[in-house]
Every structure is written in structure tokens, then in C-alpha cells.
Design a protein around this motif. Structure first.
Motif: not given
Length: 215
Positions: A92, A131-132, A165-168
Motif C-alpha cells: 500500500t 485504486q489498487p 490479480d482480480k483486485t488490481s
């Protein structure tokens, strides 16, 4: 771990660990010591410029591996010809805010160069979306292997790797080298803004994840 299929011209991309550190440091030094932004930030006109570049690369790579961040290596047959150091969305805070990195940089590169470098990174961070994201910290292809389409194939594999990575939301990077601007734009990167590094304009780019890559 194999992260991309072998290409017709015998290119392979592997995820690697600290065993490649010496090779990575050498290749990144030859690439980044010629970068206009590094020449300004690390006082290229003063004695010891090469040592300061080596210090930035060494300390950043060491921290990268200690934080278990991914590194992809580009192989042509059995010889490594490129590296990509990637920061994941789980990191982060920018690695350059890490106390250990700052302290080691002051000791090896000097206070002035460290402060310049940190100010530059702070300006880049202020432009990035909230955002991530994946961040491309370092990327280099061996000078003798450039202009053969290998960089394009390498970047495509990097995009595919990060899209797992689906969070990105995508990938961010920055460059002040004019010959790379058009290349990144052709790869789908969008300009988010600019950072002025002396007389140099450093462009901050973002490439969103596409539907094709997440399918």
C-alpha cells in the motif's frame, strides 16, 4: 514458476527470486544510468554518479526481494536478457517510504541525492489513482537485444501476469525518456500527468486491465 508461454523465437518469461540479483543489478545499472531523470536526481555532473546509481538499484532490489514482490525474467533460449520488478497492490505504501531504504540510501548515495529522489517519488505518487494498482518499479531489456520486438512480448506477459490479480485496476509506470513514450502509448497506457525533474518531463502512465486479460 512459468508465467508466460514460450514464444516462437524461444523467449520464455519466468518468475524468479533473489538468485538473479547480481544479473539484475548489472542489467538495470546499464539501463538506468543512461536515464535523464536519474542523471539529474543523482547529480551526474558530480564525482561518484555511477556509485549512486548502483546504490539506488541495489537498495531498491534488496527491499523488493525482502518484501517478496514479484520479479519476472525474460530468457532468450537459456540466457536472461530482461527483468521486470513489479509492486503488487498489497504494497500500500511506496517502497521508497520504507525507513530502511531511506537510511541505506543516505549512507550510500548521500543525503542530497536521497532527498531529490524522495521528492520525485512523492510527486509521482500524488498523480496516481486511489485504486489498487500494480506498479512497474524497474524494467530493462539488454541493449544488444532491443529493437527486435522482445520488449513488446515482455510487456504483454507482464500485463497478463498482473491481470491474474482480480483486485488490481491496472498498472502504473513513469518515464522521462522520449523514446519510450510512444511505445507505452501503443501498449495502451494513458498519461495521468507529468512530473518535472529539473529540465526533464517525467510522464506518469496508467494502463487499465482489459476484459481480454481478465477473461
Amino acid at each position: 514458476m512459468l508465467t508466460a508461454s514460450q514464444h516462437a523465437d524461444q523467449l520464455t518469461i519466468l518468475e524468479v527470486g533473489a538468485e538473479v540479483e547480481r544479473e539484475a543489478r548489472s542489467l538495470l545499472f546499464h539501463s538506468y544510468s543512461q536515464e535523464p531523470a536519474y542523471q539529474y536526481l543523482l547529480n551526474a555532473e558530480k564525482t561518484g554518479y555511477e556509485q549512486r546509481v548502483r546504490a539506488v538499484i541495489r537498495e531498491t532490489i534488496n527491499l523488493h526481494f525482502s518484501e517478496q514482490q514479484p520479479v519476472l525474467a525474460l530468457y532468450k533460449e537459456n540466457r536472461v536478457i530482461g527483468f521486470a520488478f513489479i509492486l503488487t497492490p498489497l504494497v500500500t505504501a511506496d517502497l521508497y517510504n520504507h525507513f530502511r531504504w531511506r537510511w541505506r540510501m543516505i549512507l550510500t548515495a548521500g543525503f542530497s541525492a536521497t532527498e531529490r529522489f524522495l521528492d520525485y517519488r512523492k510527486q509521482v505518487e500524488s498523480i496516481l489513482p486511489k485504486q489498487p494498482l500494480h506498479r512497474l518499479a524497474f524494467i530493462a531489456v539488454h541493449p544488444q537485444q532491443q529493437h527486435q520486438g522482445y520488449g513488446l512480448q515482455f510487456m504483454t506477459s507482464i500485463h497478463d501476469y498482473c491481470a491474474k490479480d482480480k483486485t488490481s485496476a491496472g498498472i502504473v509506470l513513469d518515464t522521462g525518456n522520449p523514446r519510450y513514450v510512444t511505445f507505452f502509448e501503443k501498449m495502451g497506457y494513458q498519461r495521468l500527468g507529468n512530473v518535472h525533474v529539473g529540465d526533464i518531463t517525467e510522464h506518469v502512465f496508467f494502463r487499465p486491465v482489459t476484459q481480454h486479460e481478465t477473461a
